[in-house]
Design a protein around this motif. Structure first.
Motif: not given
Length: 76
Positions: A30-37, A50-54
């Motif tokens: 889920h974390m990877e998915n949200l980061e990609e989005r 949210f900033a990249p890396g959040f």
């Protein structure tokens, strides 16, 4: 699995090895998915909330909490 502590008879949630692994994998996915989005929105010129890396930071914190609630510490 719920276990009672001696103090105040409060139920404390603890995860066994299977539950721990399942939860950690779900958090990672889920974390990877949200980061990609978040990165995709940034590339489209949209301003993400949210900033990249959040999400990596949130995921890391959640993993620490899951580890702390695991029954067997040798799984780490």
């Amino acid at each position: 699995m719920k276990r009672k502590t001696n103090r105040e008879s409060v139920d404390v949630l603890q995860f066994d090895g299977f539950e721990r692994t399942l939860i950690l994998e779900a958090i990672e996915t889920h974390m990877e998915n949200l980061e990609e989005r978040t990165l995709a929105m940034d590339e489209l010129g949209k301003t993400p909330i949210f900033a990249p890396g959040f999400w990596k930071t949130v995921g890391r914190d959640l993993k620490i909490k899951v580890e702390a609630l695991s029954t067997k510490k040798e799984f780490k």
